[in-house]
Design an enzyme around this catalytic site. Structure first.
Site, short mmCIF file in Angstrom:
data_model
loop_
_atom_site.label_atom_id
_atom_site.label_comp_id
_atom_site.label_asym_id
_atom_site.label_seq_id
_atom_site.Cartn_x
_atom_site.Cartn_y
_atom_site.Cartn_z
N LYS A 31 0.85 -1.20 0.00
CA LYS A 31 0.00 0.00 0.00
C LYS A 31 0.88 1.25 0.00
O LYS A 31 0.59 2.22 -0.70
CB LYS A 31 -0.93 -0.03 1.22
CG LYS A 31 -2.01 -1.11 1.10
CD LYS A 31 -2.77 -1.36 2.40
CE LYS A 31 -3.73 -2.54 2.23
NZ LYS A 31 -4.42 -2.93 3.46
N GLN A 56 -4.43 -1.63 9.74
CA GLN A 56 -4.31 -2.95 9.10
C GLN A 56 -4.88 -4.05 10.01
O GLN A 56 -4.56 -4.12 11.19
CB GLN A 56 -2.84 -3.23 8.78
CG GLN A 56 -2.61 -4.53 8.04
CD GLN A 56 -3.23 -4.55 6.63
OE1 GLN A 56 -3.20 -3.56 5.90
NE2 GLN A 56 -3.81 -5.69 6.26
N ASP A 91 -11.32 2.71 4.47
CA ASP A 91 -11.62 1.27 4.43
C ASP A 91 -13.13 1.01 4.48
O ASP A 91 -13.58 -0.11 4.26
CB ASP A 91 -10.95 0.55 5.62
CG ASP A 91 -9.62 -0.09 5.23
OD1 ASP A 91 -9.46 -0.40 4.04
OD2 ASP A 91 -8.77 -0.27 6.12
#
Ligand code: NAP
Length: 299
Positions: A54, A98, A121
């Site tokens: 990422k 994460q 997200d």
């Protein structure tokens, strides 16, 4: 006949180029750039690989990005304090934490602590609720990637029967909700299967679109699908392969070799949904920054 291969690598590269162009045209001339903060806790090797991918993708498209790394005993309260600080920091328009988090950290509390406007997200309950209601919001990256693949390969879901294996909050539930929305881009009839579903084959064999997201290597076999099916394999499973240097290889939830000789179209693993997830994270961050600076978006 061999299935059409739905190539997530090619599509994700196109999307990254589009985002890079948007950064160059819409942001850099004003001395601004979209920013993403990634928080990584613990030493899970896959998480480290994902976060590094990422970070590199952010660098490629010209985003500002920082990775905040902590040991696995980092306290929940400290994590929330950091997120609150990042919520107020104008350099960052997107924040990602994460997964998986260590057991002592409550995922729900973390989701709630992220400013919904920076929730790239799409896990905050406000954004999840908007998704269910069919309102504009951040769509979680993996479901967003699946929709984008279907759209760019011109695979219509309207009036089709979509069967989804898995009901997780990050894949199964959001993609089921998105595909059933009343819109010409969705309009599917959706069946969701999970670990308590009896006779899964009875459902999968009817699927026009089959989305496998259960984390079970090679679960879907050729006898479970029909010839007109489009198969989207979300699964990423490590299976041991003593002959390889790493001693494992990545496989999906679908037995690709046999299923790809029967169905109409299929995503491979790797190179299918995986790269799309990162591309859609960039896209969501671009949208967050575009909203923040009130820019007319070109990408
Ligand atoms: P998860 O949270 O573990 O959920 C798995 C789901 O599959 C659950 O709903 C579970 O049912 C169901 N399930 C498990 N075994 C089953 C079986 N034998 N038959 C039917 N249903 C079964 O997993 P996830 O986070 O959604 O991830 C699923 C897979 O996708 C994993 O391999 C993961 O690595 C991969 N993934 C890939 C990406 C990507 O970018 N490509 C992104 C996210 C996830 P219950 O609800 O009844 O337990």
């Amino acid at each position: 006949m061999a299935a059409q291969i739905i190539n997530g690598k090619i599509i994700s590269d196109q999307i990254k180029e589009e985002i890079k162009t948007s950064v160059e045209i819409d942001f850099l001339p004003q001395n601004i750039r979209p920013g993403l903060a990634a928080i990584l806790i613990g030493d899970d090797p896959s998480s480290h690989i994902y976060v590094e991918s990422k970070r590199k993708a952010c660098e490629f498209v010209g985003f500002h990005s920082e990775v905040f790394r902590f040991s696995k005993d980092f306290k929940e309260i400290e994590l929330i304090k950091l997120i609150e600080k990042l919520n107020r920091d104008d350099k960052f328009h997107g924040i990602l934490v994460q997964q998986p988090l260590p057991h002592h950290v409550d995922q729900e509390k973390i989701n709630l602590s992220i400013d919904p406007a920076k929730d790239v997200d799409g896990f905050h309950p406000v954004n999840f609720g908007k998704l269910l209601a069919g309102e504009e919001t951040f769509i979680p990256c993996t479901p967003a990637g699946i929709l984008e693949l279907l759209r760019r390969y011109e695979i219509s879901t309207s009036g089709k029967h979509a069967v989804i294996l898995g009901r997780s909050n990050i894949v199964g539930k959001p993609i089921a909700s998105l595909l059933m929305q009343k819109s010409s881009e969705a309009n599917a009839t959706v069946t969701v299967c999970h670990s308590a579903t009896e006779n899964i084959k009875m459902h999968t064999i009817q699927a026009d679109i089959l989305i496998a997201a259960i984390g079970r290597p090679h679960f879907v076999t050729a006898e479970m699908v029909n010839e007109n099916c489009t198969v989207i394999d979300v699964g990423i499973n490590r299976v041991s392969e003593p002959t390889l240097k790493n001693k494992y290889r990545l496989v999906g939830d679908v037995k690709f070799d046999e299923v790809s000789t029967k169905v109409k179209a299929i995503t491979p693993v790797p190179g299918g949904v995986g790269p799309m997830t990162i591309a859609m994270l960039l896209k969501n961050t671009l949208i967050a920054a575009t909203n923040f600076y009130n820019i007319n978006q070109n990408a």
